[in-house]
Design a protein around this motif. Structure first.
Motif, PDB file in Angstrom:
ATOM      1  N   GLU A 101       0.819  -1.208   0.000  1.00  0.00           N
ATOM      2  CA  GLU A 101       0.000   0.000   0.000  1.00  0.00           C
ATOM      3  C   GLU A 101       0.859   1.267   0.000  1.00  0.00           C
ATOM      4  OE1 GLU A 101      -3.890   1.631   2.428  1.00  0.00           O
ATOM      5  OE2 GLU A 101      -3.659  -0.452   1.829  1.00  0.00           O
ATOM      6  N   ALA A 102       1.993   1.243   0.678  1.00  0.00           N
ATOM      7  CA  ALA A 102       2.844   2.433   0.753  1.00  0.00           C
ATOM      8  C   ALA A 102       3.425   2.794  -0.605  1.00  0.00           C
ATOM      9  CB  ALA A 102       3.972   2.210   1.756  1.00  0.00           C
ATOM     10  N   ALA A 103       3.605   1.817  -1.487  1.00  0.00           N
ATOM     11  CA  ALA A 103       4.164   2.087  -2.817  1.00  0.00           C
ATOM     12  C   ALA A 103       3.200   2.872  -3.690  1.00  0.00           C
ATOM     13  CB  ALA A 103       4.516   0.769  -3.503  1.00  0.00           C
ATOM     14  N   ASN A 104       1.923   2.759  -3.399  1.00  0.00           N
ATOM     15  CA  ASN A 104       0.900   3.404  -4.228  1.00  0.00           C
ATOM     16  C   ASN A 104       1.066   4.927  -4.219  1.00  0.00           C
ATOM     17  OD1 ASN A 104      -1.439   3.330  -5.883  1.00  0.00           O
ATOM     18  ND2 ASN A 104      -2.708   3.895  -4.138  1.00  0.00           N
ATOM     19  N   GLY A 105       1.220   5.526  -5.389  1.00  0.00           N
ATOM     20  CA  GLY A 105       1.356   6.972  -5.487  1.00  0.00           C
ATOM     21  C   GLY A 105       2.765   7.491  -5.325  1.00  0.00           C
ATOM     22  N   ASN A 106       3.726   6.613  -5.086  1.00  0.00           N
ATOM     23  CA  ASN A 106       5.130   7.006  -4.956  1.00  0.00           C
ATOM     24  C   ASN A 106       5.901   6.501  -6.178  1.00  0.00           C
ATOM     25  OD1 ASN A 106       5.248   8.421  -2.408  1.00  0.00           O
ATOM     26  ND2 ASN A 106       4.851   6.458  -1.417  1.00  0.00           N
ATOM     27  N   ALA A 107       6.098   7.397  -7.132  1.00  0.00           N
ATOM     28  CA  ALA A 107       6.705   7.007  -8.403  1.00  0.00           C
ATOM     29  C   ALA A 107       8.168   6.600  -8.273  1.00  0.00           C
ATOM     30  CB  ALA A 107       6.578   8.159  -9.402  1.00  0.00           C
ATOM     31  N   ASN A 108       8.821   6.959  -7.151  1.00  0.00           N
ATOM     32  CA  ASN A 108      10.232   6.589  -6.997  1.00  0.00           C
ATOM     33  C   ASN A 108      10.423   5.156  -6.509  1.00  0.00           C
ATOM     34  OD1 ASN A 108       9.166   7.379  -4.473  1.00  0.00           O
ATOM     35  ND2 ASN A 108      11.175   7.996  -3.693  1.00  0.00           N
ATOM     36  N   VAL A 109       9.337   4.449  -6.177  1.00  0.00           N
ATOM     37  CA  VAL A 109       9.459   3.035  -5.803  1.00  0.00           C
ATOM     38  C   VAL A 109       9.634   2.209  -7.066  1.00  0.00           C
ATOM     39  CG1 VAL A 109       8.359   1.051  -4.712  1.00  0.00           C
ATOM     40  CG2 VAL A 109       8.094   3.326  -3.705  1.00  0.00           C
ATOM     41  N   LYS A 110      10.751   1.507  -7.152  1.00  0.00           N
ATOM     42  CA  LYS A 110      11.096   0.769  -8.356  1.00  0.00           C
ATOM     43  C   LYS A 110      10.844  -0.727  -8.260  1.00  0.00           C
ATOM     44  CE  LYS A 110      12.323   4.562 -10.256  1.00  0.00           C
ATOM     45  NZ  LYS A 110      11.380   5.172 -11.215  1.00  0.00           N
ATOM     46  N   ALA A 111      10.771  -1.261  -7.054  1.00  0.00           N
ATOM     47  CA  ALA A 111      10.569  -2.704  -6.889  1.00  0.00           C
ATOM     48  C   ALA A 111      10.100  -2.997  -5.476  1.00  0.00           C
ATOM     49  CB  ALA A 111      11.860  -3.468  -7.186  1.00  0.00           C
ATOM     50  N   LEU A 112       9.468  -4.152  -5.321  1.00  0.00           N
ATOM     51  CA  LEU A 112       8.989  -4.638  -4.034  1.00  0.00           C
ATOM     52  C   LEU A 112       9.644  -5.983  -3.750  1.00  0.00           C
ATOM     53  CD1 LEU A 112       5.168  -3.985  -4.610  1.00  0.00           C
ATOM     54  CD2 LEU A 112       6.744  -2.520  -3.322  1.00  0.00           C
ATOM     55  N   VAL A 113      10.146  -6.136  -2.534  1.00  0.00           N
ATOM     56  CA  VAL A 113      10.736  -7.408  -2.124  1.00  0.00           C
ATOM     57  C   VAL A 113       9.977  -7.910  -0.904  1.00  0.00           C
ATOM     58  CG1 VAL A 113      12.822  -8.629  -1.398  1.00  0.00           C
ATOM     59  CG2 VAL A 113      13.001  -6.669  -2.962  1.00  0.00           C
ATOM     60  N   TYR A 114       9.428  -9.109  -1.018  1.00  0.00           N
ATOM     61  CA  TYR A 114       8.658  -9.718   0.066  1.00  0.00           C
ATOM     62  C   TYR A 114       9.509 -10.799   0.727  1.00  0.00           C
ATOM     63  CZ  TYR A 114       4.672  -7.384  -2.117  1.00  0.00           C
ATOM     64  OH  TYR A 114       3.817  -6.438  -2.643  1.00  0.00           O
ATOM     65  N   VAL A 115       9.884 -10.542   1.983  1.00  0.00           N
ATOM     66  CA  VAL A 115      10.692 -11.486   2.758  1.00  0.00           C
ATOM     67  C   VAL A 115       9.753 -12.226   3.696  1.00  0.00           C
ATOM     68  CG1 VAL A 115      12.636 -11.732   4.348  1.00  0.00           C
ATOM     69  CG2 VAL A 115      12.685  -9.941   2.587  1.00  0.00           C
ATOM     70  N   ALA A 116       9.364 -13.439   3.299  1.00  0.00           N
ATOM     71  CA  ALA A 116       8.328 -14.157   4.042  1.00  0.00           C
ATOM     72  C   ALA A 116       7.175 -13.211   4.329  1.00  0.00           C
ATOM     73  CB  ALA A 116       8.886 -14.753   5.338  1.00  0.00           C
ATOM     74  N   GLY A 117       6.794 -12.454   3.303  1.00  0.00           N
ATOM     75  CA  GLY A 117       5.801 -11.402   3.477  1.00  0.00           C
ATOM     76  C   GLY A 117       4.558 -11.601   2.637  1.00  0.00           C
ATOM     77  N   PHE A 118       3.438 -11.136   3.160  1.00  0.00           N
ATOM     78  CA  PHE A 118       2.173 -11.202   2.438  1.00  0.00           C
ATOM     79  C   PHE A 118       2.162 -10.215   1.271  1.00  0.00           C
ATOM     80  CE2 PHE A 118       0.822 -12.475   6.797  1.00  0.00           C
ATOM     81  CZ  PHE A 118       0.290 -13.727   6.493  1.00  0.00           C
ATOM     82  N   ALA A 119       1.643 -10.677   0.131  1.00  0.00           N
ATOM     83  CA  ALA A 119       1.427  -9.812  -1.033  1.00  0.00           C
ATOM     84  C   ALA A 119      -0.061  -9.902  -1.377  1.00  0.00           C
ATOM     85  CB  ALA A 119       2.288 -10.265  -2.206  1.00  0.00           C
ATOM     86  N   PRO A 120      -0.880  -9.118  -0.703  1.00  0.00           N
ATOM     87  CA  PRO A 120      -2.334  -9.288  -0.814  1.00  0.00           C
ATOM     88  C   PRO A 120      -2.937  -8.679  -2.080  1.00  0.00           C
ATOM     89  CG  PRO A 120      -1.828  -7.491   0.667  1.00  0.00           C
ATOM     90  CD  PRO A 120      -0.512  -8.082   0.269  1.00  0.00           C
ATOM     91  N   GLU A 121      -4.005  -9.298  -2.511  1.00  0.00           N
ATOM     92  CA  GLU A 121      -4.888  -8.732  -3.529  1.00  0.00           C
ATOM     93  C   GLU A 121      -5.836  -7.779  -2.812  1.00  0.00           C
ATOM     94  OE1 GLU A 121      -6.032  -7.469  -6.212  1.00  0.00           O
ATOM     95  OE2 GLU A 121      -6.010  -9.280  -7.465  1.00  0.00           O
ATOM     96  N   VAL A 122      -6.449  -6.887  -3.556  1.00  0.00           N
ATOM     97  CA  VAL A 122      -7.430  -5.980  -2.954  1.00  0.00           C
ATOM     98  C   VAL A 122      -8.517  -6.815  -2.264  1.00  0.00           C
ATOM     99  CG1 VAL A 122      -9.188  -4.243  -3.434  1.00  0.00           C
ATOM    100  CG2 VAL A 122      -7.004  -4.177  -4.652  1.00  0.00           C
ATOM    101  N   GLY A 123      -8.803  -6.465  -1.014  1.00  0.00           N
ATOM    102  CA  GLY A 123      -9.822  -7.174  -0.247  1.00  0.00           C
ATOM    103  C   GLY A 123      -9.289  -8.303   0.607  1.00  0.00           C
ATOM    104  N   GLU A 124      -8.042  -8.704   0.395  1.00  0.00           N
ATOM    105  CA  GLU A 124      -7.451  -9.766   1.213  1.00  0.00           C
ATOM    106  C   GLU A 124      -6.751  -9.171   2.430  1.00  0.00           C
ATOM    107  OE1 GLU A 124      -6.372 -13.185  -2.120  1.00  0.00           O
ATOM    108  OE2 GLU A 124      -4.826 -11.771  -1.503  1.00  0.00           O
ATOM    109  N   SER A 125      -6.670  -9.958   3.479  1.00  0.00           N
ATOM    110  CA  SER A 125      -5.960  -9.548   4.690  1.00  0.00           C
ATOM    111  C   SER A 125      -4.880 -10.568   5.013  1.00  0.00           C
ATOM    112  CB  SER A 125      -6.934  -9.443   5.863  1.00  0.00           C
ATOM    113  OG  SER A 125      -7.391 -10.735   6.239  1.00  0.00           O
ATOM    114  N   SER A 126      -4.023 -10.214   5.949  1.00  0.00           N
ATOM    115  CA  SER A 126      -3.010 -11.169   6.409  1.00  0.00           C
ATOM    116  C   SER A 126      -3.676 -12.414   6.978  1.00  0.00           C
ATOM    117  CB  SER A 126      -2.122 -10.515   7.466  1.00  0.00           C
ATOM    118  OG  SER A 126      -1.436  -9.409   6.940  1.00  0.00           O
ATOM    119  N   ALA A 127      -4.763 -12.217   7.705  1.00  0.00           N
ATOM    120  CA  ALA A 127      -5.450 -13.348   8.334  1.00  0.00           C
ATOM    121  C   ALA A 127      -6.059 -14.283   7.297  1.00  0.00           C
ATOM    122  CB  ALA A 127      -6.529 -12.831   9.285  1.00  0.00           C
ATOM    123  N   THR A 128      -6.712 -13.712   6.287  1.00  0.00           N
ATOM    124  CA  THR A 128      -7.346 -14.578   5.287  1.00  0.00           C
ATOM    125  C   THR A 128      -6.302 -15.305   4.450  1.00  0.00           C
ATOM    126  OG1 THR A 128      -7.541 -12.732   3.715  1.00  0.00           O
ATOM    127  CG2 THR A 128      -9.422 -13.164   5.152  1.00  0.00           C
TER     128      THR A 128
END
Length: 260
Positions: A101-128
């Motif tokens: 979510e933090a990447a949204n609207g920040n054009a200087n973000v070039k990549a996302l790295v998920y370290v044992a991390g959730f990558a949710p779709e819209v409407g999904e939560s960590s719990a689901t």
């Protein structure tokens, strides 16, 4: 015609400064912004920070409030906005939804790295997501603490912390991690995500085959759905990859920068 020495010196300084600026532009590395997840804190990135800084990267280990996805993302977004130049966002565990979510609207973000991390779709939560496939034993390891507003903070019980979160970390170190863990609100884990920035940004994923918080099957599902540029499965690794396997984590982050 004789050219004054002062003019020659001025010209040399201008050319030297121009070359230095061009060289600086050419060699500038992206800033790495690291975002911890639940039951951890910023210093959990210590081994990764040391390796990245040794290789010349500027690193910021952002403080993740662990109160709600929306407000936590605003806090991390403010850090990203303070950076001049490209940024690679790295999120561990619940830090995944936050960087998404933090990447949204920040054009200087070039990549996302998920370290044992959730990558949710819209409407999904960590719990689901954690319950999408069997394998997580986190629920039985949690200790809730009531909050004044009627909500709950969640901790991992200290007697179960190492087995649950950091089974491949030395016992003494895991004990310190258990004592310094930061709680997350139950509502943050259940909060639906509002954006899926991995759809428009290159994503990279790394996780352990022995993760007891997020089942490896969930991580595999998310990596395939996001069409991750690279996915690494570390055999026998726990949820605390950034501490137990910093070399592998650092290597993937460097690859995500496009510098290596």
């Amino acid at each position: 015609m004789r050219i004054p020495i002062a003019a020659l010196l001025t010209a040399a300084l201008v050319l030297s400064g121009s070359a230095a600026a061009q060289d600086g532009t050419r060699t500038a590395k992206p800033t790495i912004v690291l975002v911890h997840g639940a039951f951890a804190e910023s210093s959990s990135w210590g081994p990764v920070i040391a390796r990245l800084e040794k290789d010349g990267y500027r690193v910021i280990a952002a403080a993740n409030p662990l109160r709600s996805v929306a407000s936590d993302a605003v806090a991390v977004s403010a850090v990203v906005k303070s950076v001049t130049g490209p940024v690679v966002l790295v999120g561990h565990s619940y830090g995944g939804p936050v960087i998404t979510e933090a990447a949204n609207g920040n054009a200087n973000v070039k990549a996302l790295v998920y370290v044992a991390g959730f990558a949710p779709e819209v409407g999904e939560s960590s719990a689901t997501l954690s319950a999408k496939f069997p394998g997580s034993t986190l629920g039985s390891a949690l200790m809730p603490v009531p909050l004044p507003d009627g909500g709950q903070d969640l901790y991992i019980r200290t007697d179960k912390f190492r087995a649950q979160f950091a089974a491949d970390v030395p016992a003494a170190q895991a004990a310190v991690m258990a004592a310094t863990q930061r709680p997350i609100t139950q509502s943050a884990l259940a909060e639906p995500s509002r954006t899926a920035s991995w759809k428009s940004l290159p994503s990279y994923m790394i996780y352990g085959s022995a993760d007891r918080n997020i089942p490896p099957a969930v991580m595999k599902f998310m990596a395939e759905r996001a069409h991750a540029r690279k996915t690494i499965v570390v055999e026998g690794a726990s949820h605390a990859l950034m501490i137990s396997r910093p070399d592998e984590v650092t290597s993937l982050i460097k690859e995500a920068t496009g510098e290596d």
